[in-house]
Design a protein around this motif. Structure first.
Motif, short mmCIF file in Angstrom:
data_model
loop_
_atom_site.label_atom_id
_atom_site.label_comp_id
_atom_site.label_asym_id
_atom_site.label_seq_id
_atom_site.Cartn_x
_atom_site.Cartn_y
_atom_site.Cartn_z
N ASP A 20 0.83 -1.20 0.00
CA ASP A 20 0.00 0.00 0.00
C ASP A 20 0.87 1.25 0.00
OD1 ASP A 20 -2.60 1.21 0.10
OD2 ASP A 20 -2.17 1.75 2.18
N LEU A 21 1.92 1.26 0.80
CA LEU A 21 2.83 2.41 0.83
C LEU A 21 3.54 2.59 -0.51
CD1 LEU A 21 4.41 2.04 4.37
CD2 LEU A 21 2.85 3.83 3.60
N LYS A 22 3.88 1.49 -1.14
CA LYS A 22 4.53 1.57 -2.45
C LYS A 22 3.60 2.23 -3.47
CE LYS A 22 6.68 -1.09 -6.07
NZ LYS A 22 6.91 -2.38 -6.67
N ASP A 23 2.33 1.85 -3.44
CA ASP A 23 1.37 2.44 -4.37
C ASP A 23 1.16 3.93 -4.10
OD1 ASP A 23 1.04 -0.01 -5.57
OD2 ASP A 23 -0.79 -0.51 -4.46
N GLN A 24 1.13 4.31 -2.83
CA GLN A 24 0.84 5.70 -2.48
C GLN A 24 2.04 6.62 -2.65
OE1 GLN A 24 -0.96 6.02 1.35
NE2 GLN A 24 -2.65 4.67 0.82
N THR A 25 3.24 6.08 -2.54
CA THR A 25 4.44 6.92 -2.62
C THR A 25 5.26 6.61 -3.86
OG1 THR A 25 5.72 5.39 -1.27
CG2 THR A 25 4.58 7.17 -0.12
N ASP A 26 4.62 6.15 -4.89
CA ASP A 26 5.32 5.77 -6.12
C ASP A 26 6.00 6.97 -6.77
OD1 ASP A 26 6.13 3.85 -7.99
OD2 ASP A 26 4.54 4.47 -9.37
N PHE A 30 9.72 5.28 -4.11
CA PHE A 30 9.70 4.36 -2.97
C PHE A 30 10.89 3.42 -3.04
CE2 PHE A 30 8.27 0.39 -0.96
CZ PHE A 30 7.92 0.86 0.28
N GLY A 31 11.65 3.35 -1.93
CA GLY A 31 12.83 2.51 -1.89
C GLY A 31 12.76 1.43 -0.83
N GLY A 32 11.64 1.33 -0.13
CA GLY A 32 11.49 0.31 0.89
C GLY A 32 10.92 0.90 2.17
N ALA A 33 10.63 0.00 3.11
CA ALA A 33 10.06 0.42 4.39
C ALA A 33 10.47 -0.58 5.46
CB ALA A 33 8.55 0.51 4.31
N ASP A 34 10.73 -0.06 6.64
CA ASP A 34 10.98 -0.89 7.81
C ASP A 34 9.84 -0.67 8.79
OD1 ASP A 34 13.40 -1.94 6.95
OD2 ASP A 34 14.57 -0.32 7.87
N ILE A 35 9.27 -1.76 9.28
CA ILE A 35 8.15 -1.67 10.21
C ILE A 35 8.58 -2.33 11.51
CG2 ILE A 35 5.75 -2.29 10.61
CD1 ILE A 35 5.59 -2.55 7.47
N THR A 36 8.51 -1.56 12.60
CA THR A 36 8.93 -2.06 13.90
C THR A 36 7.84 -1.79 14.92
OG1 THR A 36 11.19 -1.39 13.32
CG2 THR A 36 10.78 -1.95 15.61
N GLU A 49 13.31 8.54 -2.59
CA GLU A 49 14.26 9.41 -3.28
C GLU A 49 13.93 10.88 -3.01
OE1 GLU A 49 14.36 8.45 -7.41
OE2 GLU A 49 14.90 6.37 -7.03
N ARG A 50 12.63 11.19 -2.92
CA ARG A 50 12.19 12.57 -2.70
C ARG A 50 11.26 12.63 -1.49
NH1 ARG A 50 9.68 12.88 -8.11
NH2 ARG A 50 10.93 11.18 -8.85
N PRO A 51 11.82 12.79 -0.29
CA PRO A 51 10.99 12.79 0.92
C PRO A 51 9.97 13.92 0.98
CG PRO A 51 13.34 12.74 1.48
CD PRO A 51 13.23 12.90 0.00
N ALA A 52 10.26 15.03 0.33
CA ALA A 52 9.34 16.17 0.39
C ALA A 52 7.97 15.82 -0.20
CB ALA A 52 9.94 17.36 -0.36
N LEU A 53 7.92 14.94 -1.19
CA LEU A 53 6.64 14.55 -1.77
C LEU A 53 5.81 13.71 -0.80
CD1 LEU A 53 7.61 13.69 -5.45
CD2 LEU A 53 6.44 15.71 -4.60
#
Length: 88
Positions: A20-26, A30-36, A49-53
């Motif tokens: 879901d995050l990949k679809d929303q931040t395409d 999107f380079g990956g996610a860590d969930i803890t 690559e572009r955090p401002a978006l």
């Protein structure tokens, strides 16, 4: 047997959240996610690559994303951090 089901459900939720995050931040690259999971809630670190978006103007987009994750995946107090991928 209940423990195994709990772990499987948690991993399934994590995979669905990453998709879901990949679809929303395409657009942001999107380079990956860590969930803890922590005692205070769930910490999600997004690598883009572009955090401002992802953050948006005055943090509006990230607040919307946090609310959506909270409702859709029923996580306790999700905290989203956005980090830039240094070498895309």
């Amino acid at each position: 047997m209940a423990r195994e089901k709990k772990f499987v459900k948690e991993k399934m939720d994590q995979v669905q959240l990453k998709e879901d995050l990949k679809d929303q931040t395409d657009r942001a690259g999107f380079g990956g996610a860590d969930i803890t999971r922590t005692p205070m809630g769930t910490r999600i670190t997004l690598y883009t690559e572009r955090p401002a978006l992802v953050i948006g103007r005055k943090g509006k987009r990230i607040r919307e994303l946090t609310e959506e994750i909270k409702q859709k995946f029923d996580f306790d107090n999700p905290q989203i951090e956005v980090e830039e991928v240094e070498v895309p």
